[in-house]
Design a protein around this motif. Sequence first.
Motif, PDB file in Angstrom:
ATOM      1  N   TYR A  14       0.829  -1.214   0.000  1.00 58.32           N
ATOM      2  CA  TYR A  14       0.000   0.000   0.000  1.00 58.32           C
ATOM      3  C   TYR A  14       0.858   1.256   0.000  1.00 58.32           C
ATOM      4  CZ  TYR A  14      -2.882   3.767   1.781  1.00 58.32           C
ATOM      5  OH  TYR A  14      -3.495   4.977   1.941  1.00 58.32           O
ATOM      6  N   LEU A  15       1.884   1.286   0.855  1.00 60.77           N
ATOM      7  CA  LEU A  15       2.742   2.472   0.915  1.00 60.77           C
ATOM      8  C   LEU A  15       3.489   2.675  -0.401  1.00 60.77           C
ATOM      9  CD1 LEU A  15       4.185   2.145   4.530  1.00 60.77           C
ATOM     10  CD2 LEU A  15       2.310   3.596   3.744  1.00 60.77           C
ATOM     11  N   LEU A  16       3.883   1.572  -1.047  1.00 62.49           N
ATOM     12  CA  LEU A  16       4.552   1.685  -2.344  1.00 62.49           C
ATOM     13  C   LEU A  16       3.612   2.262  -3.392  1.00 62.49           C
ATOM     14  CD1 LEU A  16       7.116   1.049  -4.018  1.00 62.49           C
ATOM     15  CD2 LEU A  16       6.085  -1.179  -4.521  1.00 62.49           C
ATOM     16  N   VAL A  17       2.388   1.746  -3.442  1.00 66.46           N
ATOM     17  CA  VAL A  17       1.417   2.246  -4.419  1.00 66.46           C
ATOM     18  C   VAL A  17       1.065   3.701  -4.128  1.00 66.46           C
ATOM     19  CG1 VAL A  17      -0.969   2.003  -5.214  1.00 66.46           C
ATOM     20  CG2 VAL A  17       0.474  -0.019  -4.962  1.00 66.46           C
ATOM     21  N   THR A 163       1.974  10.841   6.798  1.00 66.93           N
ATOM     22  CA  THR A 163       2.995  11.715   6.224  1.00 66.93           C
ATOM     23  C   THR A 163       4.361  11.229   6.684  1.00 66.93           C
ATOM     24  OG1 THR A 163       2.879  13.265   8.076  1.00 66.93           O
ATOM     25  CG2 THR A 163       1.428  13.689   6.200  1.00 66.93           C
ATOM     26  N   ARG A 164       5.408  11.687   6.003  1.00 69.01           N
ATOM     27  CA  ARG A 164       6.751  11.198   6.302  1.00 69.01           C
ATOM     28  C   ARG A 164       7.175  11.551   7.708  1.00 69.01           C
ATOM     29  NH1 ARG A 164      11.245  12.371   1.868  1.00 69.01           N
ATOM     30  NH2 ARG A 164       9.740  11.052   0.766  1.00 69.01           N
TER      31      ARG A 164
END
Length: 238
Positions: A14-17, A163-164
Amino acid sequence: MSTPSGELAMVGLYLLVRTLLPVLLGSAVAIVGARVINARLSRLPRREILLPDQSLLPSPAAQRRYRRMLRRRPGLKRLTRPPKVPRSWIWLAALAFIGTVGLTVYLTPDGPRFQVMVESFVGYPSTVIEVRAPAEQQLRLLDTCTPVLLQTVRPITMRYRRTRTGNPVEVHGVLPVQVRRRGTLLQVATAQPVDVALLRDALYKCSASSNVTLTIQPRTVAPWREWGWQPWPGRNRQ
């Protein structure tokens, strides 16, 4: 049920997409915009620039370039250059790029919803209940058995950073029960494997007055690739 390693893999996917999808779509819009601008510029006439007198040039460097040009081509009186890109085109392309990235970020689902979409397409282990009953009786059966069916949904929880620099948050969702009606055949797919004997007893208790025969079998269900499945939240929740 999902294993911890499977949950971590789904969070990573999910984070990659979520990271790559806006970049890929924005890049595609930028490439298409550049091609459209180049195609339109090729239809515009080239610019003719009259060469000025050396004394009118703004700087010594420009004067030196002008003298070198005259030595190479003594009779040169004018130059042709490709047409300039209008600023309005640049602004439109920039707005299209920013709008695409922003809209993609806005429309990207949260983690649990993303997992529901992926599993609905790929498939997940389920227990399928089949009932032969007249069409007008099927909704009544579903209403009667809704408390039992709602116990077979699968809660989904993901923990990740929105967020980062933000703190990790927990986001919750539910993989619902799926229902498919084919004439007199009613099919119900649970969102996770369920003990067949316990499920049969619970369903017979809640539908004792309906006098129906249940067929229950475990199998993999992919609602987005199989025609007719619809999520069933219970009529009292619709």
